[in-house]
Design an enzyme around this catalytic site. Structure first.
Site, short mmCIF file in Angstrom:
data_model
loop_
_atom_site.label_atom_id
_atom_site.label_comp_id
_atom_site.label_asym_id
_atom_site.label_seq_id
_atom_site.Cartn_x
_atom_site.Cartn_y
_atom_site.Cartn_z
N ASP A 1 0.72 -1.01 0.00
CA ASP A 1 -0.01 0.02 -0.03
C ASP A 1 0.87 1.00 0.02
OD1 ASP A 1 -2.10 1.58 -0.06
OD2 ASP A 1 -2.74 1.09 1.99
N ALA A 2 1.13 1.50 -1.37
CA ALA A 2 2.27 2.76 -1.36
C ALA A 2 1.73 3.98 -1.98
CB ALA A 2 3.37 2.11 -2.12
N LYS A 3 0.51 3.85 -2.65
CA LYS A 3 -0.04 5.07 -3.18
C LYS A 3 0.90 5.84 -4.06
CE LYS A 3 -3.84 4.86 0.05
NZ LYS A 3 -3.43 3.88 1.07
N ARG A 4 1.73 5.20 -4.92
CA ARG A 4 2.63 5.85 -5.58
C ARG A 4 2.12 6.46 -7.13
NH1 ARG A 4 5.11 4.95 -1.27
NH2 ARG A 4 7.33 4.13 -1.33
N ASP B 1 -1.83 9.96 1.89
CA ASP B 1 -2.49 8.78 2.60
C ASP B 1 -3.73 9.40 3.47
OD1 ASP B 1 -3.46 6.09 3.31
OD2 ASP B 1 -1.64 5.50 2.58
#
Lengths: 271, 271
Positions: free
Chosen positions: A94-97, B99
């Protein structure tokens, strides 16, 4: 892992639970702090106690990066442990890159090759060429933010863009991207009433659903509107499971919480 | 570093150049590959040769993460070297994070505390509570994506949201966030004609401008529309400078490219 294999695991385990490994040293049992790598020791115990109740684990990279190189080592040990000992588990970074093309390729290499995750979360703001480099990896999955579970989701995601909410534009637009079959989407459980609308746009795509538990989302509503013929749901719980207890039986207590969710999921799968 | 101190450095050095340290092992001079840490050796040489010509360095985290723990070590050594040897340099972690609240706090700790960068880039998609945890850090700067330099910028950023382009909504909305004085914005140089519009919304905020050079942006247009009374611009060049040559004089060649840009900037500052 292919989506068919993921679906097979879900039907076999009667669970579409994903456990979020968001490990904060201030929140784990104190006795673990004496260990050489407290974060990995915590994860290992949680994984060993819960792997039969869930189909996926999702370490959030922020919680590892906050501890620098030590944290990155804990992340690497965690994914290696999962891949070695529980290869049937679906693993999500879960890195949301998200960045311009050549940079996104580097992120994709970081999570799909160097760390060998099955999936990574990405942000859609920079559009097609920021996401397609991730989609180019065979049998890997790119989980794009659509409608998130936080308050700030209403700042932009639900605003109307050319007549439709931004998150719907994101869903619609992304369907035309190359290898879009490798896309999954993040949709927050706190907005269960939106699932029916979302299923009109993407009837069978897998949705990663945070927000059940600590953030107040309702599992029943999510299943009612979100389950598809191929299931298409991964429900994530992090804090509600991993921090069930701070004593030395923390892993068993976490398993009890995971079991409760698994049993509810089993009911929804039978219906 | 405060924005006033950054402006002071710009006026002193007659440069608002930021050098992007996007280090790909396939693109650096071959003789460096024998070194213990080729990425750090490369960065150190580039920094030593160019620090008097620029005011900021911007390592893109993707290029370090792609090499796992080794890469993270190179990143740590690079920021420590900058902070120790050139404390007047403004340092930017180009990480494009974002996030939910408690997770963004962990990212902020990673980049502002553990790695001690002056600034970090973030994505706006998740809204207020995904960005405010970064803004809470005193004398640190949060550089939010507004209008990026890639093709995919047209997928969502320039689409009309309630009558105004999404990137303008992002600029407008973010002005009301707590500690918004700590915000800077990413605006791509390939869209110079947009700068005039942007300056109407944020007259003096610093803009980090990628896309000059390799991506085709024009410095003159950016300065014409983007310079503010407190300068308000950081122009980034990565590949155009750091990969100027692959031979053993690579650092000097990089300095020549940086000097060309610095001299152009000096002219725009005098006008």
């Amino acid at each position: 892992m292919t989506t068919e294999q993921l679906e097979f695991q879900i039907r076999k385990k009667k669970s579409f639970l994903c456990i979020g490994l968001d490990v904060d040293l201030n929140k784990i049992p104190k006795h673990l702090l004496k260990e050489e790598d407290p974060i990995f020791s915590f994860n290992k115990a949680i994984i060993d106690a819960t792997h039969h109740l869930c189909v996926a684990y999702k370490p959030n990279t922020a919680f590892y990066e906050a501890y620098g190189i030590k944290g990155w080592k804990s992340l690497e040990k965690t994914i290696n442990y999962l891949n070695d000992k529980y290869p049937d588990i679906f693993t999500i970074a879960d890195a949301k890159r998200g960045d311009i093309g050549n940079t996104s390729t580097m992120y994709a290499k970081a999570f799909f090759e160097d760390l060998a995750f099955d999936a990574v979360t990405v942000a859609p703001y920079m559009g097609k060429d920021s996401v397609e480099p991730f989609l180019a990896f065979k049998d890997k999955h790119t989980i794009m933010l659509a409608l998130t579970s936080n308050e700030g989701a209403f700042d932009f995601q639900t605003k109307k863009v050319e007549g439709k909410e931004l998150y719907k534009q994101v869903l619609n637009t992304s369907k035309s991207w190359e290898n879009s079959k490798n896309l999954m989407y993040v949709v927050g459980a706190t907005k269960a009433e939106y699932f029916a609308e979302i299923r009109k746009i993407i009837p069978t795509s897998f949705l990663l659903v945070p927000g059940v538990g600590a953030q107040g989302g309702n599992l029943q509503d999510v299943c009612k509107y979100g389950l598809s013929e191929n299931i298409g749901l991964l429900i994530n719980s992090s804090r509600g499971i991993i921090y069930a207890s701070k004593n030395e039986h923390f892993a068993n207590e976490a398993a009890k919480k995971a079991l409760q969710l698994q049993q509810q999921m089993e009911n929804f799968l039978i219906q």
